[in-house]
Design an enzyme around this catalytic site. Structure first.
Site, mmCIF file in Angstrom:
data_model
loop_
_atom_site.group_PDB
_atom_site.id
_atom_site.type_symbol
_atom_site.label_atom_id
_atom_site.label_comp_id
_atom_site.label_asym_id
_atom_site.label_seq_id
_atom_site.Cartn_x
_atom_site.Cartn_y
_atom_site.Cartn_z
ATOM 1 C CB CYS A 1 -1.674 19.020 1.416
ATOM 2 S SG CYS A 1 -3.007 17.746 1.524
ATOM 3 C CG LEU B 1 4.396 23.201 6.969
ATOM 4 C CD1 LEU B 1 5.294 24.306 7.143
ATOM 5 C CD2 LEU B 1 3.514 23.461 5.724
ATOM 6 C CE1 TYR C 1 1.230 1.060 4.301
ATOM 7 C CE2 TYR C 1 0.456 -1.363 4.545
ATOM 8 C CZ TYR C 1 1.015 -0.305 4.803
ATOM 9 O OH TYR C 1 1.716 -0.436 6.051
ATOM 10 C CG MET D 1 -4.637 7.363 3.623
ATOM 11 S SD MET D 1 -3.536 8.645 4.364
ATOM 12 C CE MET D 1 -3.648 8.385 6.012
ATOM 13 C CG ASP E 1 13.951 -38.478 -22.926
ATOM 14 O OD1 ASP E 1 13.389 -39.164 -21.875
ATOM 15 O OD2 ASP E 1 13.387 -38.184 -23.911
#
Length: 611
Positions: free
Chosen positions: A322, A311, A77, A242, A578
């Site tokens: 933000c 801040l 996340y 979020m 083989d």
């Protein structure tokens, strides 16, 4: 002889009056002292500079500093599935630059600093950084906090506390070790619990536990986390999932805080609201008799933007006002061209002034141009994917999302993020899932893989010899019969070559979650080699013959062809086995299968020879 009652009563009343007056005087004195102390605290506090006050009168006295973009966990996340583009070391803030900016912020009114990442403990010199920040207390700094995943913290924590660390937030999303590996793509659950134990026994002012809650993954553990607060002064904070660039956010995966509170109230009906600190992001609750508390960070369902005082300073020196706003301004660049403190404050002030009243709704948050969580340094843990060991399988990359425009490193170094160890074919519940490549653009992709089968000398000679005539010995030995059996199967290398080509075409049928691709080229070669220690599987000194199989596969498609090349080599070598097993079945060994080269695709080109 007892005193007359009236006299006794008078003396008693006088005593009561004296005691009452004394208590009132003491109380008044105590209130006055507290008031004077508060006034003195206000008078001596550094006022918040106008540059840290936005147009909504929010005073930003809390600075979060990201110390690094790196992390030793890989939480889905927090980090995009295709990895992140790391800044070169020269683009990150130095210790001196961090201190200068922190000093500027503190002198402007910041009283709380929190160190984040990435994972801050992987930053070299973190103890010295905390010590330097601690020297800012005379300017008004009151607390130094850190958010950590705790993986390597328990041994280092005492020194960090001694250097000035006061608050610690540990990130732990599950109490189940298996789920821990599923979420973080790493082991280390016990180490995080040990860090929590050391933290709770320390002198830290506050210890908090951050839990990102995701529906049907760990939401059933909420009550278990609450019980952790019963006997310890621990604050557990449940964080709503979020949306960030590349973390595959889905509203259906989010559990609203109100729903979690109802579950807790069902078990603990006496739960009550606890007082919150000013500007606190969490809404706190307590259970009577419990030493700790729990709270909810409801960024999605009930944002707290109105009281936001934060801040953020990213590791590469960008200021973000933000968490969900993609707008950034570089303080680093201004620092390095000689900007003064006043000039830096003007830049900071313009950024703060541009801060919006609140972030967008959960469906409208910018997850295209905004950074992934790992590059911001927010409330979530900074986790994230093992160092590349060389070959990169682009089939295991989810559909890319455009992020910040920085150059992608080719051939990432061991400390850079790669996609190799992430289980992108496993969803959040641990179930297999095919990667969606629908929105990727077709490009020319090529991969070259190789591998060896080590064989005894008799098998080598048999491969290299021409076929004899049809005449056979009338009395053949056991060895003659084995050789004849091998020869009846046809030319070993030709048959193996055809099998390898067919194997490449059938890759999606053999590997369950691979996409079927229209291959434009399959080139397979097999070469018998004489003994050579430089190509020996067992190292120098080993005397073994071998056959080298090399496959080159190309297509014009949306995903890479490494798996097709590897499948071709594997099937080709198995066919050699083989064909030769009658004479060499017990002595053969297959190894050194690897991708040597790839080109095309979002993850860039890779060449093992250039590592």
């Amino acid at each position: 002889m007892p005193l007359p009652r009236p006299i006794f009563s008078a003396r008693s009343n006088a005593f009561r009056s004296f005691a009452t007056n004394s208590a009132a005087a003491v109380l008044k004195s105590s209130v006055q002292l507290r008031a004077q102390a508060r006034i003195q605290e206000i008078d001596t506090a550094v006022p918040v500079s106008k540059h840290l006050i936005d147009t909504f009168n929010r005073r930003h006295n809390y600075l979060r500093i990201s110390l690094t973009e790196r992390c030793n966990l890989r939480c889905f996340y927090c980090m995009p599935s295709e990895g992140v583009e790391l800044s070169p070391d020269g683009k990150l803030l130095t210790n001196e630059e961090i201190l200068r900016l922190a000093t500027l912020f503190v002198k402007s009114g910041v009283t709380k600093i929190r160190l984040t990442g990435g994972e801050p403990t992987v930053r070299k010199g973190i103890a010295e950084i905390i010590s330097s920040l601690n020297s800012l207390r005379p300017y008004g700094l009151k607390s130094i906090g850190m958010t950590s995943n705790g993986l390597v913290l328990h041994r280092r924590l005492p020194q960090l506390i001694e250097n000035g660390l006061t608050h610690l937030n540990l990130s732990l999303d599950t109490l189940d070790p298996f789920k821990f590996e599923l979420i973080t793509r790493r082991r280390g659950h016990d180490a995080v619990l040990k860090a929590l134990e050391v933290a709770l026994a320390s002198s830290l002012t506050s210890v908090k536990l951050n839990v990102v809650v995701i529906k049907d993954l760990n939401d059933s553990e909420v009550l278990d986390f609450v019980e952790m607060t019963k006997n310890e002064p621990l604050s557990v904070r449940f964080i709503e999932f979020m949306p960030f660039t590349g973390n595959k956010w889905d509203k259906k995966k989010m559990v609203e805080s109100s729903e979690l509170l109802k579950r807790i109230q069902g078990r603990h009906p006496t739960v009550q609201r606890a007082p919150d600190e000013l500007n606190d992001t969490a809404r706190s609750w307590t259970i009577p008799g419990y030493k700790g508390n729990f709270g909810f960070i409801s960024s999605m369902s009930d944002h707290f933007c109105g009281t936001c005082n934060r801040l953020r300073l990213t590791a590469d020196g960008q200021i973000k006002v933000c968490l969900f706003d993609a707008t950034e301004v570089s303080l680093r660049d201004k620092l390095r061209v000689g900007a003064s403190d006043d000039q830096l404050l003007e830049i900071i002030g313009r950024s703060v002034t541009g801060k919006k009243e609140k972030h967008a709704g959960m469906e409208d948050i910018d997850v295209v141009t905004n950074r992934p969580m790992i590059l911001i340094g927010g409330n979530l843990p900074r986790h994230v994917l093992a160092p590349s060991s060389g070959s990169v399988n682009s089939r295991y990359i989810w559909a890319p999302t455009t992020i910040t425009k920085r150059p992608m490193f080719k051939n990432p170094s061991p400390c850079c993020y790669s996609t190799l160890s992430r289980l992108t074919h496993i969803d959040e519940r641990g179930r297999p899932t095919m990667v969606d490549v629908g929105d990727k653009q077709p490009t020319r992709r090529t991969a070259i893989a190789s591998g060896r089968i080590f064989i005894p000398e008799i098998a080598y000679e048999l491969i290299m010899s021409s076929y004899p005539s049809e005449e056979t010995d009338s009395n053949p030995t056991l060895e003659d019969r084995a050789i004849a059996k091998v020869r009846r199967k046809g030319d070993v290398l030709t048959v193996a070559q055809l099998a390898a080509i067919m194997g490449a075409k059938q890759t999606s049928s053999l590997i369950p979650l691979c996409h079927p691709l229209a291959l434009s080229k399959i080139d397979v070669s097999l070469r018998a080699d004489i003994p050579d220690s430089s190509c020996s599987h067992n190292g120098a000194g080993s005397n073994r013959h071998s056959i080298l199989c090399t496959a080159t596969v190309s297509c014009d498609g949306k995903t890479g062809v490494e798996m097709e090349a590897l499948t071709a080599v594997s099937v080709g070598l198995l066919t050699v086995w083989d064909m030769l097993k009658a004479v060499a079945g017990k002595e053969m060994e297959i190894g050194k299968i690897m991708v040597n080269n790839k080109s095309g695709g979002r993850s860039g080109d890779f060449n093992r020879d250039n590592k």
